[in-house]
Design an enzyme around this catalytic site. Structure first.
Site, PDB file in Angstrom:
ATOM      1  N   GLU A  30       0.300  -3.292  47.064  1.00 50.45           N
ATOM      2  CA  GLU A  30       0.507  -1.873  46.757  1.00 50.45           C
ATOM      3  C   GLU A  30       0.355  -1.629  45.257  1.00 50.45           C
ATOM      4  OE1 GLU A  30       4.138  -0.209  48.344  1.00 50.45           O
ATOM      5  OE2 GLU A  30       3.729  -0.995  50.350  1.00 50.45           O
ATOM      6  N   GLU A  66      -2.397   5.886  51.611  1.00 52.31           N
ATOM      7  CA  GLU A  66      -1.307   6.368  52.483  1.00 52.31           C
ATOM      8  C   GLU A  66      -0.747   7.688  51.974  1.00 52.31           C
ATOM      9  OE1 GLU A  66       1.717   3.445  53.296  1.00 52.31           O
ATOM     10  OE2 GLU A  66       2.963   4.895  54.385  1.00 52.31           O
ATOM     11  N   ASP A 116       4.373  -5.107  55.877  1.00 49.54           N
ATOM     12  CA  ASP A 116       5.797  -5.340  55.613  1.00 49.54           C
ATOM     13  C   ASP A 116       6.648  -4.255  56.280  1.00 49.54           C
ATOM     14  OD1 ASP A 116       5.127  -3.315  53.882  1.00 49.54           O
ATOM     15  OD2 ASP A 116       5.940  -4.268  52.073  1.00 49.54           O
ATOM     16  N   SER A 117       5.982  -3.306  56.946  1.00 51.08           N
ATOM     17  CA  SER A 117       6.706  -2.355  57.797  1.00 51.08           C
ATOM     18  C   SER A 117       7.450  -3.100  58.903  1.00 51.08           C
ATOM     19  CB  SER A 117       5.736  -1.333  58.410  1.00 51.08           C
ATOM     20  OG  SER A 117       4.670  -1.981  59.067  1.00 51.08           O
ATOM     21  N   ASP A 124       0.459  -8.459  54.313  1.00 50.24           N
ATOM     22  CA  ASP A 124       1.052  -7.689  53.215  1.00 50.24           C
ATOM     23  C   ASP A 124       1.834  -8.611  52.281  1.00 50.24           C
ATOM     24  OD1 ASP A 124       0.795  -5.005  52.721  1.00 50.24           O
ATOM     25  OD2 ASP A 124       2.331  -4.378  54.148  1.00 50.24           O
ATOM     26  N   LYS A 150      -2.658  -7.856  51.101  1.00 46.84           N
ATOM     27  CA  LYS A 150      -2.640  -6.447  50.690  1.00 46.84           C
ATOM     28  C   LYS A 150      -1.562  -6.261  49.623  1.00 46.84           C
ATOM     29  CE  LYS A 150      -1.266  -2.946  53.514  1.00 46.84           C
ATOM     30  NZ  LYS A 150      -0.080  -2.407  52.811  1.00 46.84           N
TER      31      LYS A 150
HETATM   32  O1  KIV Z   1       3.345  -2.160  56.062  1.00 45.82           O
HETATM   33  C1  KIV Z   1       2.557  -1.409  56.658  1.00 45.82           C
HETATM   34  O2  KIV Z   1       2.586  -1.245  57.875  1.00 45.82           O
HETATM   35  C2  KIV Z   1       1.567  -0.706  55.862  1.00 45.82           C
HETATM   36  C3  KIV Z   1       0.882   0.458  56.504  1.00 45.82           C
HETATM   37  C4  KIV Z   1       1.783   1.619  56.419  1.00 45.82           C
HETATM   38  C5  KIV Z   1      -0.446   0.709  55.901  1.00 45.82           C
HETATM   39  O3  KIV Z   1       1.363  -1.028  54.733  1.00 45.82           O
END
Ligand code: KIV
Length: 263
Positions: free
Chosen positions: A114, A181, A44-45, A83, A112
């Site tokens: 968090e 992280e 989600d970056s 994500d 993924k």
């Molecule tokens: O969203 C992302 O790119 C991430 C990485 C920082 C692991 O979760």
């Protein structure tokens, strides 16, 4: 790239062969990364890197699905992680409903999530229902607003114990691997040693089972700042700017297009 990695082939690499993970948000870059990266993370970056927002919070499930499909189109043989964005896994039912959307609308291999011990019931609900989960502990970008910034984790004994508990809870809940992280290296190393699933680090030192970086950071496309944990493998921004400047110059001088570019 040969055959696509599987969860068990990824898990067998723990402690033996470091896992290479990199973010990808589109087909073009995914295709370029596929031969060297073991895992492509549609993080989600992308809400920052791709969409230009200041954090990841406003990424939507629809956007994640769109970009995951693009990445899978560009790298059909890659193991792809999608994500789950902020607010899409607030409870077990919501999480499963949204993760099913990801699985039905994309070929992603896992999602993924968090969070640590506080998300273990959600991880278990997903894995019990056939959704593979990569955990994400330590610094959690989706908590940036509630925490008032990005804070390195594992600095105190209390944080260290919490992280160990988080890692074990995520493992017990059925996650097949996890990202850690922004965590003190010695704590991340201890966590990697204390669980049996791969622990993939970002800003967590070298004692873990693999590394992940955001592609626009490691290729030097993002110029505003470079976090301490990022190594720039390319000066992407300068290369792109120089090329575009050359193009502009040639358009203005009519040096481009030449005969060979003309029908
Ligand atoms: O969203 C992302 O790119 C991430 C990485 C920082 C692991 O979760």
């Amino acid at each position: 790239m040969g055959n696509k990695l599987t969860i068990s082939s990824i898990q067998k690499r723990k402690g033996i062969d470091p896992i290479v993970m990199i973010t990808a948000y589109d087909a073009l870059f995914a295709n370029l990364f596929a031969s060297e990266a073991d895992i492509l993370l549609v993080g989600d970056s992308l809400n920052m890197s791709f969409a230009g927002n200041s954090d990841t919070i406003s990424a939507t499930l629809e956007q994640m699905i769109y970009h995951t499909n693009a990445v899978c189109n560009g790298a059909p043989k890659s193991f792809v992680v999608c994500d789950m964005p902020f607010g899409t896994y607030l409870n077990k039912e919501e999480a499963l409903k949204n993760a099913i959307k990801v699985f039905q609308q994309t070929p992603a291999d896992c999602v993924k999530i968090e969070g640590g011990a506080n998300k273990a019931d959600i991880v278990k609900h997903l894995t019990d229902n056939g959704i593979a989960v990569c955990g994400h502990i330590g610094l959690l970008p989706q908590s940036v607003r509630s925490e008032g910034g990005y804070k390195v984790k594992g600095k105190t004994e209390q944080e260290k114990q919490q992280l160990l508990e988080d890692a074990k809870a995520i493992e017990a809940a059925g996650a097949f691997c996890m990202v850690i992280e922004g965590t003190k290296a010695e704590v991340a190393t201890q966590i990697a040693k204390s669980v049996s699933i791969p622990v993939i680090g970002i800003g967590a030192g070298s004692g873990v089972d693999g590394q992940v970086l955001v592609f626009s950071d490691m290729l030097g496309f993002f110029e505003e700042f470079t976090p301490k944990f990022v190594k720039k493998y390319l000066d992407g921004a300068s290369l792109v700017k120089d090329a575009v400047a050359q193009y502009a110059k040639e358009v203005k001088s009519r040096a481009f297009p030449k005969e060979e570019h003309t029908y």
